[in-house]
Scaffold this active site. Sequence first.
Site, PDB file in Angstrom:
ATOM      1  N   ARG A 111       0.626  -1.389   0.065  1.00  0.00           N
ATOM      2  CA  ARG A 111       0.103   0.039   0.009  1.00  0.00           C
ATOM      3  C   ARG A 111       0.936   1.272   0.116  1.00  0.00           C
ATOM      4  O   ARG A 111       0.340   2.201   0.578  1.00  0.00           O
ATOM      5  CB  ARG A 111      -0.851   0.029   1.251  1.00  0.00           C
ATOM      6  CG  ARG A 111      -2.187  -1.001   1.270  1.00  0.00           C
ATOM      7  CD  ARG A 111      -3.212  -0.553   0.258  1.00  0.00           C
ATOM      8  NE  ARG A 111      -4.278  -1.727   0.298  1.00  0.00           N
ATOM      9  CZ  ARG A 111      -5.442  -1.556   1.012  1.00  0.00           C
ATOM     10  NH1 ARG A 111      -5.714  -0.740   2.076  1.00  0.00           N
ATOM     11  NH2 ARG A 111      -6.131  -2.500   0.808  1.00  0.00           N
ATOM     12  N   ARG A 137      -3.544   6.634   0.848  1.00  0.00           N
ATOM     13  CA  ARG A 137      -4.185   7.705   1.547  1.00  0.00           C
ATOM     14  C   ARG A 137      -3.242   8.418   2.294  1.00  0.00           C
ATOM     15  O   ARG A 137      -3.444   9.649   2.776  1.00  0.00           O
ATOM     16  CB  ARG A 137      -5.336   7.368   2.257  1.00  0.00           C
ATOM     17  CG  ARG A 137      -6.550   6.938   1.411  1.00  0.00           C
ATOM     18  CD  ARG A 137      -7.694   6.169   2.165  1.00  0.00           C
ATOM     19  NE  ARG A 137      -7.220   4.832   2.581  1.00  0.00           N
ATOM     20  CZ  ARG A 137      -7.666   3.772   3.178  1.00  0.00           C
ATOM     21  NH1 ARG A 137      -8.982   4.172   3.561  1.00  0.00           N
ATOM     22  NH2 ARG A 137      -7.032   2.813   3.514  1.00  0.00           N
ATOM     23  N   ARG A 188      -7.553  12.023  -5.525  1.00  0.00           N
ATOM     24  CA  ARG A 188      -8.724  11.375  -5.364  1.00  0.00           C
ATOM     25  C   ARG A 188     -10.016  12.417  -5.186  1.00  0.00           C
ATOM     26  O   ARG A 188     -11.036  12.172  -5.586  1.00  0.00           O
ATOM     27  CB  ARG A 188      -8.768  10.661  -3.973  1.00  0.00           C
ATOM     28  CG  ARG A 188      -9.970   9.580  -3.899  1.00  0.00           C
ATOM     29  CD  ARG A 188      -9.760   8.710  -2.769  1.00  0.00           C
ATOM     30  NE  ARG A 188     -10.330   9.218  -1.334  1.00  0.00           N
ATOM     31  CZ  ARG A 188     -10.297   8.683  -0.316  1.00  0.00           C
ATOM     32  NH1 ARG A 188     -10.003   7.321  -0.264  1.00  0.00           N
ATOM     33  NH2 ARG A 188     -10.786   9.272   0.862  1.00  0.00           N
ATOM     34  N   ASP A 246      -6.748  -3.154  -7.217  1.00  0.00           N
ATOM     35  CA  ASP A 246      -7.356  -3.916  -6.074  1.00  0.00           C
ATOM     36  C   ASP A 246      -7.556  -5.251  -6.150  1.00  0.00           C
ATOM     37  O   ASP A 246      -7.687  -5.651  -7.407  1.00  0.00           O
ATOM     38  CB  ASP A 246      -8.494  -3.377  -5.648  1.00  0.00           C
ATOM     39  CG  ASP A 246      -8.669  -3.691  -4.099  1.00  0.00           C
ATOM     40  OD1 ASP A 246      -8.148  -3.040  -3.247  1.00  0.00           O
ATOM     41  OD2 ASP A 246      -9.594  -4.494  -3.951  1.00  0.00           O
ATOM     42  N   TYR A 277     -14.245 -12.329   0.191  1.00  0.00           N
ATOM     43  CA  TYR A 277     -15.050 -11.187   0.271  1.00  0.00           C
ATOM     44  C   TYR A 277     -16.318 -11.303  -0.705  1.00  0.00           C
ATOM     45  O   TYR A 277     -17.337 -10.571  -0.491  1.00  0.00           O
ATOM     46  CB  TYR A 277     -13.904  -9.983  -0.742  1.00  0.00           C
ATOM     47  CG  TYR A 277     -12.825  -9.291   0.420  1.00  0.00           C
ATOM     48  CD1 TYR A 277     -13.287  -8.115   1.164  1.00  0.00           C
ATOM     49  CD2 TYR A 277     -11.825 -10.180   0.558  1.00  0.00           C
ATOM     50  CE1 TYR A 277     -12.640  -7.833   2.016  1.00  0.00           C
ATOM     51  CE2 TYR A 277     -10.886  -9.395   1.463  1.00  0.00           C
ATOM     52  CZ  TYR A 277     -11.053  -8.368   2.167  1.00  0.00           C
ATOM     53  OH  TYR A 277     -10.282  -7.735   2.889  1.00  0.00           O
TER      54      TYR A 277
HETATM   55  O1  CP3 Z   1       0.027  -1.707  -2.280  1.00  0.00           O
HETATM   56  C1  CP3 Z   1      -0.197  -0.967  -3.362  1.00  0.00           C
HETATM   57  O2  CP3 Z   1       0.064  -0.043  -3.022  1.00  0.00           O
HETATM   58  C2  CP3 Z   1      -0.903  -1.260  -4.298  1.00  0.00           C
HETATM   59  C3  CP3 Z   1      -2.450  -1.068  -4.304  1.00  0.00           C
HETATM   60  C4  CP3 Z   1      -3.502  -1.982  -3.625  1.00  0.00           C
HETATM   61  C5  CP3 Z   1      -4.662  -1.759  -3.117  1.00  0.00           C
HETATM   62  N1  CP3 Z   1      -5.171  -2.748  -2.389  1.00  0.00           N
HETATM   63  C6  CP3 Z   1      -5.121  -0.359  -3.206  1.00  0.00           C
HETATM   64  C7  CP3 Z   1      -6.427   0.163  -2.302  1.00  0.00           C
HETATM   65  C8  CP3 Z   1      -3.150  -3.390  -3.320  1.00  0.00           C
HETATM   66  C9  CP3 Z   1      -2.074  -4.274  -3.362  1.00  0.00           C
HETATM   67  C10 CP3 Z   1      -4.561  -3.794  -2.568  1.00  0.00           C
HETATM   68  C11 CP3 Z   1      -4.712  -5.138  -2.062  1.00  0.00           C
HETATM   69  C12 CP3 Z   1      -5.973  -5.492  -1.165  1.00  0.00           C
HETATM   70  N2  CP3 Z   1      -7.275  -5.041  -1.577  1.00  0.00           N
HETATM   71  C13 CP3 Z   1      -6.009  -6.329  -0.455  1.00  0.00           C
HETATM   72  C14 CP3 Z   1      -4.556  -7.415   0.179  1.00  0.00           C
HETATM   73  C15 CP3 Z   1      -3.836  -6.708   0.958  1.00  0.00           C
HETATM   74  C16 CP3 Z   1      -4.291  -6.423   2.483  1.00  0.00           C
HETATM   75  O3  CP3 Z   1      -4.697  -5.207   2.845  1.00  0.00           O
HETATM   76  O4  CP3 Z   1      -4.708  -7.387   3.417  1.00  0.00           O
HETATM   77  C17 CP3 Z   1      -7.180  -6.288   0.103  1.00  0.00           C
HETATM   78  C18 CP3 Z   1      -7.735  -7.401   1.137  1.00  0.00           C
HETATM   79  C19 CP3 Z   1      -7.848  -5.580  -0.622  1.00  0.00           C
HETATM   80  C20 CP3 Z   1      -9.303  -5.169  -0.305  1.00  0.00           C
HETATM   81  C21 CP3 Z   1      -9.703  -3.770   0.165  1.00  0.00           C
HETATM   82  N3  CP3 Z   1      -9.300  -2.744  -0.836  1.00  0.00           N
HETATM   83  C22 CP3 Z   1     -10.021  -3.273   1.253  1.00  0.00           C
HETATM   84  C23 CP3 Z   1     -10.473  -4.277   2.334  1.00  0.00           C
HETATM   85  C24 CP3 Z   1     -10.322  -1.822   0.969  1.00  0.00           C
HETATM   86  C25 CP3 Z   1     -10.834  -0.979   2.193  1.00  0.00           C
HETATM   87  C26 CP3 Z   1     -10.144  -1.017   3.363  1.00  0.00           C
HETATM   88  C27 CP3 Z   1      -8.874   0.221   3.078  1.00  0.00           C
HETATM   89  O5  CP3 Z   1      -7.932   0.122   3.463  1.00  0.00           O
HETATM   90  O6  CP3 Z   1      -9.554   1.144   2.621  1.00  0.00           O
HETATM   91  C28 CP3 Z   1      -9.542  -1.520   0.146  1.00  0.00           C
HETATM   92  C29 CP3 Z   1      -9.567  -0.195  -0.712  1.00  0.00           C
HETATM   93  C30 CP3 Z   1      -8.327   0.355  -1.076  1.00  0.00           C
HETATM   94  N4  CP3 Z   1      -7.485  -0.549  -2.041  1.00  0.00           N
HETATM   95  C31 CP3 Z   1      -7.350   1.565  -0.969  1.00  0.00           C
HETATM   96  C32 CP3 Z   1      -6.363   1.573  -1.670  1.00  0.00           C
HETATM   97  C33 CP3 Z   1      -5.338   2.610  -1.925  1.00  0.00           C
HETATM   98  C34 CP3 Z   1      -8.260   2.729  -0.464  1.00  0.00           C
HETATM   99  C35 CP3 Z   1      -9.011   3.513  -1.254  1.00  0.00           C
HETATM  100  C36 CP3 Z   1      -9.254   4.676  -1.036  1.00  0.00           C
HETATM  101  O7  CP3 Z   1     -10.229   5.120   0.250  1.00  0.00           O
HETATM  102  O8  CP3 Z   1      -8.662   5.866  -1.385  1.00  0.00           O
END
Ligand code: CP3
Length: 349
Positions: free
Chosen positions: A26, A30, A39, A76, A156
Site C-alpha cells: 500500500r 491515502r 482522489r 485492487d 470478500y
Molecule cells: O499496495 C499497493 O500500493 C497497491 C495497491 C493495492 C490496493 N489494495 C489499493 C487500495 C493493493 C495491493 C491492494 C490489495 C488489497 N485490497 C488486499 C490485500 C492486502 C491487504 O490489505 O490485506 C485486500 C484485502 C484488499 C481489499 C480492500 N481494498 C479493502 C478491504 C479496502 C478498504 C479498506 C481500506 O484500506 O481502505 C480496499 C480499498 C483500497 N485498496 C484502497 C487502496 C489505496 C483505499 C481506497 C481509498 O479510500 O482511497
Amino acid sequence: MVYQKNNFLKALNKQKTDHIPFWFMRQAGRYLPEYMELRKKAGGFLDMAYNSDMAAEITLQPIRRFEMDAAIIFSDILVIPHALGQHLEFVQGEGPKLDPVRNLEEISKLNFDNFDKVLSPVYEALSKVRSGLKAEGYNKTALIGFCGAPWTVACYMVEGGGSKDFINTRKLAFSDPKAFQKLIDLLVDSSAKYLINQVNAGAQALQIFDSWAGALDAQSFSKWVIEPTKRIIDLVREVHPDIPIIGFPRCAGANYISYANETGINALGLDQSVDTNWAAQNLQPLVPVQGNLDPICLLTGGDALKIAAEKIITDLSDGDFIFNLGHGIHKDTPPENVAKLVKIIRGNS
Ligand code: CP3
C-alpha cells in the site's frame, strides 16, 4: 539464469544485492497528500483504478518521494470478482461492498463475458508505468503486478465485504465443499489469466495476497490456500517460466513452511507476527523472504521504529531478503516516518 540489474529482482533470484531492496505494501494511497489531491478530483477509488493514466500516476507517486526498488501497480484484489460480473463498490470510510454469492446458483452466474474489457485499463496502466519509470529516470525500480489469492478473494465474494471472522465463507466451505470448490476453481483460472496478462503488459514480478490465510485450520489451509495457489503458479509458469512470484499468506504461522515447500512460490511475504530469527532459520533457507515491520510501528515513528527496523535488518540481511511491512501502510502514517524508515534501510539513519 538472467543476471538482474535491479536489486529487488536480484534478491528474488537469490543473487547478491548491492543494498537491501525495499518496497511497502500500500505504498500508494491515502497517507500521501498528492494521492488525496487526485482522489478529490477523481470521484471514487474504482474510477481511479480503472483510469490507466491516473492509476499509472498514483503508482509513480511514492517512487518520486522514496525511490523504492519496486513499484506496485495501483489496483485492487477485488477487480477479479468485478470482472467476473459481481457488483462491486467502494463506500467511502466503509470499504468494499459486493452482492454476496453464497450458493451454487449464485456462483454459476459469474462469467468471463466482460473479463478482458473490465481489466484492460489495468494492463494499460502497467505499460504506462514501465514507460513512466524509464522516462523519469527510475531505471532501478522494478514493477510488480498482483492478484488476491482465491481463498481471500472468495472471502470478500461470499461475505459481500470485509469481515472479522469470515464465518459465512468458512461455513460454505464446510457445508457445500463442491460449490465452494467451483468458486475457487473459477478464481484459479481467472487469477492465472490476469497475472499472465499483467506480465505481458510489463510486470516484472508478481505478488499473490492471501490476507486471510490465517483464518483456516491446517487441513483447510492445505485445501483452500496451498492447492489453489500452486495451481495458479503452475499455470503462470507454463507461459512465463522465469517470472518471480511472491506469496503472502498473512498470519499463516507455522503453515508458512508447508506453503513455501508445496506451492512452488519464489519468495515469501511475512506478516509481523513471524519472528525474524525463526524466519532466518526456518524459512530463508527455503526461499527469499520479504517483510515484516508492523505498520503501526511505522505510524508511531521515533525510537521504536528505528529499533524494530534494525532488528529485522540484522536478523534477515545475511540471507535473501527484501524489506517490507507486515501488512499495508496505515492511512494515518506521516510521510516523514516513511522517509525516516527509508534512511534506516539505506544505512544512513
Ligand atoms: O499496495 C499497493 O500500493 C497497491 C495497491 C493495492 C490496493 N489494495 C489499493 C487500495 C493493493 C495491493 C491492494 C490489495 C488489497 N485490497 C488486499 C490485500 C492486502 C491487504 O490489505 O490485506 C485486500 C484485502 C484488499 C481489499 C480492500 N481494498 C479493502 C478491504 C479496502 C478498504 C479498506 C481500506 O484500506 O481502505 C480496499 C480499498 C483500497 N485498496 C484502497 C487502496 C489505496 C483505499 C481506497 C481509498 O479510500 O482511497
